[in-house]
Design an enzyme around this catalytic site. Structure first.
Site, PDB file in Angstrom:
ATOM      1  N   CYS A 147      38.112  35.625  44.746  1.00  0.00           N
ATOM      2  CA  CYS A 147      36.918  35.085  43.914  1.00  0.00           C
ATOM      3  C   CYS A 147      35.763  36.181  43.927  1.00  0.00           C
ATOM      4  O   CYS A 147      35.302  36.730  44.925  1.00  0.00           O
ATOM      5  CB  CYS A 147      36.067  33.915  44.912  1.00  0.00           C
ATOM      6  SG  CYS A 147      34.654  33.097  44.217  1.00  0.00           S
ATOM      7  N   SER A 188      54.034  48.212  58.009  1.00  0.00           N
ATOM      8  CA  SER A 188      52.867  47.897  58.737  1.00  0.00           C
ATOM      9  C   SER A 188      53.006  47.282  59.868  1.00  0.00           C
ATOM     10  O   SER A 188      53.781  46.188  59.968  1.00  0.00           O
ATOM     11  CB  SER A 188      52.097  47.281  57.619  1.00  0.00           C
ATOM     12  OG  SER A 188      50.559  47.023  58.418  1.00  0.00           O
TER      13      SER A 188
END
Ligand code: PLP
Length: 392
Positions: free
Chosen positions: A333, A202
């Site tokens: 989260c 990448s």
């Protein structure tokens, strides 16, 4: 306020020389690389020069490099391309519990489509894959093995050459893929020495642009395209090329090759100073992944994954952000509940320790003054957070 970017594993700033090449391709050499006229031929030159540079970074031939929209596409294509090409010959793939979601979630999707997947465990703390586990997971219908070269959260560098040798000694026909997105530009990567068949890259992790990457496909490896269209990338990855992005990737790859050692040394020095400083100044802190003091060669130079006892990572992350320091949480989260990342779980971190884990990743932008500032802020902020009773 001082600003410190210590999140180079998430992404990097585009190098000025890369931006320059990209601007030129966007505004002057803007032709379609497939057009036969002069504008097209100039754009094609940029794309082919970039292919050569990316190939040189990993010791491949230019004809073995296929540009993609990034690491995620390269990983997905590696898995699907190899499995599709093997349809009728086998249906089993082996990967590991600490892969990036681009591999793991793709493997899970393939499973829903009828393929069979074995997810190998890794060694506690270090995250090393054991060759004997890999060998005993091989089945007569195994088609593909995918093991990442360097882990994005804890920096673990796998012994890919050893794993490839162990697999190929028993099953030379099994295709071996490695995700080298976090390894390229950090450590020497050579497809010949590694012995891999497929390798993902990448651009934005090596000071290149986002949204461009590449898949290395060793000549002769059975491999299917994932898209169908205009025949670009020798029919394997059609679609008008992201010429500016590819040219930028090429420049970034050239610089990564030329500056590899200096960059790695710079990041390693800062990381070691930071880790030593944290362990010395802040009690109740731990290093995750291979110990940088004893296993330096098995850990990416810029990575520091640290757990802070009695601290919630999200709270610390936000407090550091308020002080101008950018890093990353080792936990995602979700809907208000902090779920430890699959990587931290896989290396056996107790839940409480995983919940207090942050990743700091150093790069070209960082200085010793950054590290000193980070240590001063961390010391103060961790103590302040620990003084606050944690809500049940
Ligand atoms: N693989 C690894 C190990 C990564 O760290 C990342 C990026 O975070 C990817 C794959 C995905 O790359 P991209 O962001 O180019 O899609």
């Amino acid at each position: 306020m001082r600003k410190v970017y210590a999140d180079h594993a998430a992404t990097t700033r585009v190098h000025p020389a890369v931006a320059e090449v990209m601007a030129r391709v966007l505004t002057e050499d803007f032709g379609n690389p497939s057009s036969v006229h002069g504008f097209g031929r100039t754009a094609r030159k940029h794309v082919e020069w970039a292919r050569e540079q990316v190939a040189r970074l990993i010791g491949a031939r230019p004809s073995e490099i296929f540009f993609t929209s990034g690491g995620t596409e390269a990983d997905n294509w590696a898995l699907r391309g190899a499995m599709e090409a093997a349809r009728g010959r086998g249906r089993h793939l082996i990967t590991t519990a600490i892969e990036h979601h681009a591999v793991l979630d793709c493997a899970r999707q393939l499973e829903r489509e009828g393929w069979e997947v074995t997810v190998l465990p890794v060694e506690p703390v270090t995250g090393f894959v054991r060759a004997e586990d890999l060998v005993s997971a091989l089945r007569p219908d195994t088609v593909l093995v995918s093991v990442m070269l360097a882990n994005n959260e804890i920096g673990t560098i796998q012994d890919i050459a050893g794993l490839v040798a162990a697999v190929k000694a028993r099953r030379p026909d099994v295709v071996f893929h490695t995700d080298a997105v976090q390894a390229a530009g950090q450590i020497p990567v050579d497809v010949g020495a590694l012995g891999v068949d497929l390798l993902s890259l990448s651009a934005h992790k090596i000071y290149g642009p986002k949204g461009v990457g590449a898949l290395y496909v060793r000549k002769g490896v059975p491999f299917s395209p994932m898209l169908y269209g205009g025949g670009q990338e020798r029919g394997h990855r059609p679609g008008t090329e992201n010429a500016a992005g590819i040219a930028g990737f090429g420049k970034a790859a050239e610089l990564a090759r030329l500056e590899l050692e200096a960059r790695a040394e710079h990041a390693r020095q800062l990381r070691d100073r930071f880790v030593a400083g944290v362990l010395e100044r802040i009690p109740g802190t731990y290093v995750n992944g291979p110990d940088p003091a004893t296993h330096a060669a098995r850990r990416t130079p810029g990575n520091a994954s640290l757990s802070f006892e009695g601290v919630e990572a999200e709270t610390l992350l936000m407090r550091l952000d308020m002080e101008g320091i950018a890093c990353s949480a080792g936990s995602a989260c979700t809907a208000g509940s902090v779920e430890p990342s699959h990587v931290l779980k896989a290396i056996g971190l107790p839940r409480a320790r995983a919940a207090g884990t942050l990743r700091f990743s150093f790069g070209q932008d960082n200085t010793q003054e950054d590290v000193d500032y980070m240590l001063e802020v961390l010391d103060r902020v961790v103590e302040a957070i620990r003084g606050i009773p944690v809500a049940e």
